[in-house]
Design an enzyme around this catalytic site. Structure first.
Site, short mmCIF file in Angstrom:
data_model
loop_
_atom_site.label_atom_id
_atom_site.label_comp_id
_atom_site.label_asym_id
_atom_site.label_seq_id
_atom_site.Cartn_x
_atom_site.Cartn_y
_atom_site.Cartn_z
N ASP A 351 0.83 -1.20 0.00
CA ASP A 351 0.00 0.00 0.00
C ASP A 351 0.86 1.26 0.00
O ASP A 351 0.66 2.17 -0.81
CB ASP A 351 -0.91 -0.01 1.23
CG ASP A 351 -2.38 0.18 0.87
OD1 ASP A 351 -2.70 0.07 -0.33
OD2 ASP A 351 -3.19 0.42 1.78
N ASP A 411 -9.28 -3.22 2.63
CA ASP A 411 -9.25 -2.66 3.98
C ASP A 411 -10.24 -3.35 4.91
O ASP A 411 -10.23 -3.11 6.11
CB ASP A 411 -9.55 -1.16 3.92
CG ASP A 411 -8.53 -0.41 3.09
OD1 ASP A 411 -7.35 -0.80 3.12
OD2 ASP A 411 -8.91 0.54 2.38
#
Length: 519
Positions: A351, A411
């Site tokens: 990420d 997420d």
């Protein structure tokens, strides 16, 4: 094969961050009775000029439509035509600075540059614009066409940029959806684990359970392979987006329909009536499950057809997305905390690298993940990898590319796998759900921290940057406090027993059962 399908279905669930640009509002007003008004999105460079923060401080100008020219040469426009007006021209090949100087010399008070490509903030040298005093902004060409169709040819316009709201209530909805999905997915995984434990008491029941079991276990090697595939897929999407986006949409339809069926079938299985069956291909099939399968397929097809309908398609996408996340969290099993640390740690680096590091690598200075999430090169199709809720507070963002608050599937799924492991560990060790509850609360705290940073920094955040430390540290502290860190790190004895060869186990059990008979 199932593990490969799960890898393909999930690797695109990690793409989120929203677009960050200087966005404003063009307020257009017709001269009808009563006057018709409409707002449109603009993109500008705040380093060049500041816009009023409300309509009360804004000045209206008559719009002169010159989209037949690109304004790269002053001879293209008759003298006096632009004086004291807002002028709209096409983008063309010359620089913004050249257009702005020509427009200012001709007496224009506002310059709008119509673009058929996706809007991006102007990026000419700031020092070159020191002598340019008129506002310069980009606007979609389709919005200019819509403006004339809606308001006519006699239009007055002004520009302003209201401050972003400190907090949007849609974040509360996103928060509730995320925490609910993670908690329910972890709980469902614990229920399946409890059934597995009960099945070990009987060899026959264990074999039946094994045949029905659809779980896939991630080993450390599989985790590393999964992250590598994520990286490769993201880069391929960046270069071949306009083709691969339809592959991803197709995969989402198939995976979400299957996931919705699995979720609803688990609920329907608890209903004691309506269990009539029909025989087909030597198999007994419940009629209600046939109707359920048809319903799930129709739901996925309806979303695929109307996916760009912003008024309601987001509801269907969220339902399918929640079902996908729930099924994934329940189906994919992390064998121990070690695998969880490797997975969450690598995806955190993934990420951070693709959000913050790749802008130093790409030619246009844009993040690869941001570009893919937004649809690179002006592509209107978006990846269906997010839970989205319409923003409730009015701002420029609601007119531009981001009218929704977003949270990527990754997420939810990635921390959800750790929550599910904690729940299974609770079941195996009879620890009264302490790991599960603690990790779920830590996830909720991480989400709140993400929203706080989002509000303070006014830009999209990689949520894993906050979720991963919160969940990993909390789980580790609970295991350390209970003096179970070694067991939690390596997995319980039952986790190890699952990998034993079933035929060998059954043979050993049979020998043991025959021994009393021979005595």
């Amino acid at each position: 094969m199932r593990a490969a399908r799960l890898l393909c279905a999930a690797l695109w669930g990690l793409l989120l961050p929203p677009i960050n640009a200087d966005e404003g509002i063009l307020h257009a007003s017709g001269n009808g009775v009563p006057p018709v008004t409409k707002d449109y999105c603009i993109v500008y460079n705040s380093n060049w000029i500041s816009l009023p923060d409300s309509l009360n401080n804004a000045t209206f100008r008559t719009l002169e439509n010159l989209t037949s020219t690109v304004l790269c040469n002053s001879s293209e426009v008759p003298s006096g035509l632009m004086k004291d007006k807002a002028v709209v021209v096409m983008r063309g090949n010359c620089t913004f600075l050249e257009k702005a100087r020509i427009a200012q010399r001709s007496g224009a008070k506002m310059l709008l540059i119509a673009s058929k490509a996706r809007l991006a903030p102007p990026s000419d040298n700031k020092t070159d614009f020191e002598n340019v005093t008129l506002p310069v902004a980009l606007i979609r060409y389709n919005d200019i066409v819509d403006m004339q169709l809606t308001l006519g040819n006699d239009i007055n316009v002004t520009l302003y940029s209201p401050p972003l709201p400190e907090f949007d209530c849609s974040m509360v909805v996103i928060f509730l959806i995320a925490v609910f999905t993670v908690a329910l997915g972890g709980y469902w995984s614990g229920v399946a684990e409890l059934e597995n434990l009960k099945a070990t008491a009987s060899p026959g029941e264990r074999e039946t359970r094994r045949k029905k079991e659809e779980n896939v276990t991630f080993t450390p090697l599989t985790v590393i392979l999964f992250v590598v595939i994520c990286c490769v897929m993201l880069v391929l999407l960046y270069f071949f987006y306009k083709w691969l986006v339809y592959v991803i949409i197709s995969v989402f339809c198939l995976a979400s329909a299957t996931s919705l069926y699995n979720c609803l079938a688990a609920l329907i299985g608890e209903i004691p009536f309506g269990q009539c069956r029909i025989t087909c291909c030597n198999k007994n099939i419940e009629v209600r499950l046939i109707f359920l399968a048809a319903f799930c397929i129709v739901a996925a097809v309806v979303w695929a057809v109307f996916r760009n309908e912003d008024r309601w398609a987001w509801i269907l996408q969220d339902i399918l997305g929640v079902a996908f996340c729930l099924n994934f969290i329940k189906t994919l099993k992390m064998p121990n905390f070690k695998s969880c640390v490797i997975l969450l740690g690598l995806l955190l680096l993934y990420d951070v690298f693709f959000v913050f590091i790749t802008p130093f690598i790409t030619k246009n200075g844009a993040s690869i993940m941001v570009e893919v999430a937004a649809g690179p090169f002006g592509n209107s199709e978006k990846l269906p990898v997010v839970i989205r809720v319409p923003r409730l507070e009015y701002s420029a963002a609601t007119l531009c590319d981001m009218p929704f608050s977003l949270l990527g599937f990754g997420d939810i799924i990635v921390p959800g796998l750790l929550v599910a492991y904690c729940r299974r560990f609770d079941v195996q060790t009879s620890s009264s759900s302490v790991y599960y509850i603690s990790c779920t609360i830590a996830y909720a705290v991480g989400m709140v921290l993400t929203f706080i940073v989002l509000a303070l920094m006014k830009m999209g955040q990689p949520a894993l940057l906050y979720l991963v430390p919160c969940t990993l540290i909390t789980s580790s502290l609970v295991a350390w406090r209970r003096k179970e860190m070694k067991k939690f790190w390596k997995g319980s004895s039952y986790q190890m027993m699952e990998h034993l060869d079933y035929p060998g186990n059954e043979e050993g059990t049979a020998s043991a059962s025959e021994q009393p008979g021979g005595q």
